[in-house]
Design a protein around this motif. Structure first.
Motif, short mmCIF file in Angstrom:
data_model
loop_
_atom_site.label_atom_id
_atom_site.label_comp_id
_atom_site.label_asym_id
_atom_site.label_seq_id
_atom_site.Cartn_x
_atom_site.Cartn_y
_atom_site.Cartn_z
N LEU A 12 4.60 8.38 8.00
CA LEU A 12 3.69 9.71 7.14
C LEU A 12 2.65 9.64 6.84
O LEU A 12 2.47 8.34 6.21
N PHE A 13 1.65 10.37 7.50
CA PHE A 13 -0.23 10.77 6.89
C PHE A 13 -0.11 9.12 7.64
O PHE A 13 -1.21 8.26 7.35
N GLY A 14 0.24 8.63 8.63
CA GLY A 14 -0.09 6.85 9.64
C GLY A 14 0.49 5.98 8.34
O GLY A 14 0.52 5.04 8.77
N LYS A 15 1.70 5.97 7.11
CA LYS A 15 1.83 5.50 6.83
C LYS A 15 3.19 4.67 6.36
O LYS A 15 3.53 6.07 7.24
N PRO A 16 3.40 3.16 6.67
CA PRO A 16 4.54 2.50 6.68
C PRO A 16 6.33 4.13 6.21
O PRO A 16 6.13 4.15 4.75
N THR A 17 6.80 4.39 7.13
CA THR A 17 7.85 4.89 6.75
C THR A 17 9.08 4.67 7.04
O THR A 17 9.78 4.48 7.85
N VAL A 18 10.14 4.45 6.10
CA VAL A 18 11.61 4.41 5.98
C VAL A 18 11.87 6.20 6.65
O VAL A 18 11.37 7.46 5.37
N VAL A 19 12.80 6.52 7.23
CA VAL A 19 12.76 8.03 7.63
C VAL A 19 14.59 7.86 7.92
O VAL A 19 15.23 7.26 8.93
N LEU A 62 8.13 14.42 10.94
CA LEU A 62 6.87 14.30 10.18
C LEU A 62 4.90 15.30 9.78
O LEU A 62 4.87 14.92 9.16
N GLU A 63 5.61 15.69 11.13
CA GLU A 63 4.58 16.56 11.47
C GLU A 63 4.49 17.86 10.49
O GLU A 63 3.65 18.30 10.03
N GLY A 65 0.79 -0.99 0.04
CA GLY A 65 -0.14 -0.24 -0.56
C GLY A 65 0.83 1.31 0.28
O GLY A 65 2.64 1.30 -0.48
N GLN A 66 0.31 2.26 0.26
CA GLN A 66 1.18 3.77 0.47
C GLN A 66 2.11 3.61 1.42
O GLN A 66 1.97 2.77 3.11
N LYS A 67 3.63 3.61 0.80
CA LYS A 67 4.59 3.32 1.99
C LYS A 67 5.85 4.86 1.07
O LYS A 67 5.32 5.38 0.34
N TYR A 68 6.72 5.69 2.50
CA TYR A 68 7.77 6.56 2.40
C TYR A 68 8.53 6.20 2.71
O TYR A 68 8.92 5.45 3.71
N ILE A 69 9.67 6.96 1.64
CA ILE A 69 10.88 7.33 2.59
C ILE A 69 10.75 8.94 2.29
O ILE A 69 10.87 10.07 1.37
N VAL A 103 11.60 -0.82 -0.61
CA VAL A 103 10.34 -1.37 0.61
C VAL A 103 9.49 -1.59 -0.06
O VAL A 103 8.03 -1.89 0.89
N GLY A 104 8.93 -0.93 -1.22
CA GLY A 104 7.69 -0.46 -2.33
C GLY A 104 7.63 0.52 -2.26
O GLY A 104 5.91 0.68 -1.67
N ALA A 105 8.26 1.32 -1.60
CA ALA A 105 7.86 2.62 -1.74
C ALA A 105 7.54 3.37 -2.79
O ALA A 105 8.59 3.64 -3.31
N GLU A 106 6.96 4.08 -3.68
CA GLU A 106 6.80 4.92 -4.52
C GLU A 106 6.70 6.39 -4.82
O GLU A 106 6.97 7.26 -5.65
N ASP A 107 6.73 6.79 -3.24
CA ASP A 107 6.72 8.27 -2.99
C ASP A 107 8.14 8.56 -2.46
O ASP A 107 8.47 7.76 -0.74
N GLY A 108 9.31 9.45 -2.59
CA GLY A 108 9.85 10.30 -1.33
C GLY A 108 9.96 11.85 -1.37
O GLY A 108 9.66 12.33 -1.81
#
Lengths: 161, 518
Positions: free
Chosen positions: B300-307, B278-279, B174-178, B214-219
């Protein structure tokens, strides 16, 4: 009390704010970018634009006010035409930044954070990433390394021209 | 024949006149009818030599520095364009300058070498090799390679990157972020800035690899507003990568997607803390979030995120390109690979030293740094930013290793080393640590918000000689409360500089009231 510090909005500021929000897709996540853009256009973030921003982004006015007041970058009144940021973090302190700040402020007859009669605003900043060339300063967005009073005067003159 | 010269476009080099030097070289060449090409590279990180001018010769690049615009005519007279070494500013082959020669540059391999925005020539320097390798692998294999390399977060906390990535990888699709944390606000640090201005493609490449892993399409890359040049360079680099098909809907013709969004901070130090960042990226006040849940699960936005921070992500390409074992071969103990150290403050040879973990503070400060800039005796260094401990001369033989530092009540942090000579007043520095926390606290938790104010007031009492012993005890007590009760590292680590100053430099805290002069 906060209102007292606020400068009156320039003509068209509210319409400008609404247009900037639209340009960012009225996306509340873009609020910081919106405020940066508005400040670049109007020189500060006028209090009178906050209801329009809140309405465009579907936020409460308190939420927008909370963001504007949280971040050091946003101004509620315009700065002078030349803004000198002087770093007072540790690396710059080790090279005499505090004495430099005192000298520069005294020469213009203002306190840190103030604006001199000839329109130079002097502000503190905590790190400009030029710590190997301390003391560091920034004059209208341009970094000045190994800053001293003379080099800063030159930079201010260049910023005016 | 065209002579190729290099004059840095790095903002630190420009802060001491690099633009004027580049212009003077162009003017002088035109006046003499000489054919020159001026490349604006990043900085080699030898800031006491900036502006550093280099000339390409058959033997390699030859350096001159620090060059002022006024020096240019005499440099031309002395055979600058041929790399002739007969000039007071001549430094010989750049790579042979000891400060540079004794480094192990993996993350910074191309910084200062290349034109940071010349994507066309990037492949000649090994650019995109890591991304190309990653495109041949599945996400789990990429995560495993990063784990195997031993790479830990270079932002300061030192958490293993591979474990973080695997956690995000294992979340339902699903939606994930870097998210790249480029809010490098620590005094004494400038490595992130140098990467973003000197080799932005390696950072973008690292973020894209993380996305594939990780399968994230947005960074998102969150850059502090104090770095306008870095912001401009990153934006330009992202656009070039997109035009060349290395970002966007079909990266490298693989059918995989990675989009990059560049965001500006707004002058809040706390936004370097991952949950505050993130905030802030969500358009809110940068207040910290209580953990758990960790961002890898709820980011980020409650989604799994690599920081990760800039250096961590910028190191990923070399690991994929050269293999986990190659990277793991550097370092000591559980601190694998190399660490970019930043020599700053009162130091003769300030700059960037990338070296395998294990190099001692003495080697960094004395051998690379050449001691203090003032020539006065060394007294203290603050390692790891404004929340890092002060060390004294007796601690200089500490080997740089995360565990080793923690065992000595210090921290390596982002690798910033700020040197002070014997004129420093350590009580004033302790007071400043509290003051900084007072100014930059997000205000969410009481120990940090109130503790900083009370701590500053109490140190001021000590400085005035009021009830010194009782007040020293009070500060120690307050520090314990801040350390144990704060929500994040801002309040939790402010005690580090304060307590280390009190422990190592007690003589600065025992001032008694001055006798009346008359």
């Amino acid at each position: 009390m906060i209102e007292a510090e606020n400068a009156p909005p320039p003509a068209g500021a509210v319409a400008e704010a609404t247009a900037i929000c639209a340009r960012h897709g009225n996306d509340p996540a873009a609020l910081l970018e919106i405020l940066h853009d508005l400040q670049e256009e109007t020189g500060f973030v006028p209090e009178a634009t906050l209801p329009a921003i809140a309405s465009a982004l579907n936020l409460s006015r308190a939420e927008v006010h909370g963001v504007v007041s949280f971040y050091h970058d946003y101004r509620r009144a315009p700065a002078g035409p030349v803004v000198v940021k002087l770093c007072r973090a540790e690396a710059c302190q080790s090279m005499g930044a505090l004495a430099l700040i005192e000298t520069v402020c005294a020469a213009r007859g203002i306190k840190l954070g103030g604006t001199s009669e000839d329109g130079v605003t002097i502000e503190p900043v905590y790190c400009l990433g030029n710590c190997a060339l301390a003391p560091a300063a920034m004059v209208n967005g341009r970094l000045v390394g190994r800053a001293d009073a003379a080099r800063l005067d030159t930079a201010v003159r260049e910023a005016r021209s | 024949m065209t002579a190729v010269l290099y004059v840095p476009r790095d903002s630190a080099a420009r802060s001491v006149g690099a633009d004027a030097v580049a212009q003077a070289i162009a003017d002088e060449a035109a006046a003499r009818g000489a054919d020159v090409k001026i490349v604006r590279n990043g900085s080699r990180g030898m800031f006491w030599l900036e502006p550093l001018v280099e000339v390409e010769t058959a033997a390699g690049r030859v350096a001159y520095g620090p060059v002022a615009a006024e020096d240019v005519p005499s440099l031309f007279d002395a055979g600058l364009l041929a790399g002739d070494g007969h000039h007071a500013l001549a430094l010989g082959l750049t790579e042979e300058i000891p400060f540079l020669k004794h480094q192990e540059r993996l993350t910074f391999a191309r910084v200062g070498v290349i034109d940071p925005l010349d994507l066309a020539s990037l492949s000649a320097w090994g650019g995109l090799d890591g991304l190309k390798a990653a495109l041949e692998m599945d996400g789990a294999a990429i995560c495993a390679a990063i784990a195997e390399s031993g790479l830990r977060g270079r932002g300061g906390a030192g958490f293993p990157a591979g474990i973080k990535w695997k956690t995000v990888h294992d979340q339902p699709t699903g939606q994930k972020y870097i998210c790249c944390n480029a809010d490098e606000g620590d005094s004494g640090t400038f490595a992130d800035r140098m990467i973003m201005e000197g080799d932005p493609f390696t950072l973008i490449e690292g973020m894209a690899i993380a996305g594939l892993a990780v399968g994230a399409e947005d960074g998102y890359i969150y850059i502090r507003s104090e770095y306008p040049d870095a912001i401009a360079t990153m934006r330009a680099a992202a656009e070039l990568m997109e035009q060349a098909g290395w970002l966007g809907a079909d990266i490298g013709g693989s059918g995989k997607t990675f989009r990059l969004h560049v965001r500006r901070g707004a002058g809040a130090y706390i936004c370097g803390e991952e949950s505050s960042m993130l905030e802030s990226l969500e358009g809110k006040r940068g207040t910290v979030r209580a953990k758990p849940p960790i961002p890898a699960i709820h980011g980020l936005f409650g989604k799994p995120t690599v920081v990760n921070n800039v250096l961590t992500l910028a190191t990923v390409p070399v690991i994929l390109a050269k293999g986990a074992d190659y990277y793991k071969g550097f370092g000591m103990g559980r601190s694998r690979g190399t660490k970019p150290f930043q020599l700053a403050g009162n130091i003769r040879h300030g700059g960037l030293v990338e070296k395998a973990f294990g190099v001692t503070l003495r080697q960094l400060i004395e051998e690379f740094g050449g001691g203090t800039a003032s020539g006065r005796p060394f007294r203290a260094a603050q390692v790891g930013g404004p929340l890092g401990a002060y060390v004294d001369a007796a601690m200089l033989d500490l080997e740089t290793d995360y565990e080793n530092f923690a065992g000595n009540d210090a921290m390596l942090g982002h690798g910033g080393i700020v040197v002070f000579d014997d004129s420093v007043d350590m009580a004033a520095m302790a007071r400043f640590a509290f003051e900084f926390c007072e100014i930059e606290s997000c205000g969410k938790c009481t120990p940090c918000r109130i503790g900083a104010v009370r701590g500053k007031e109490t140190v001021e009492k000590i400085q005035r000689g009021e009830n010194v012993d009782a007040n020293l005890e009070l500060v120690a007590d307050l520090c314990e409360t801040m350390r144990d009760g704060s929500l994040c590292a801002m309040g939790g680590l402010t005690p580090m500089p304060v307590l280390s100053a009190m422990r190592l430099f007690p003589e600065d805290f025992n001032t008694t009231p001055l006798m009346a002069a008359e």
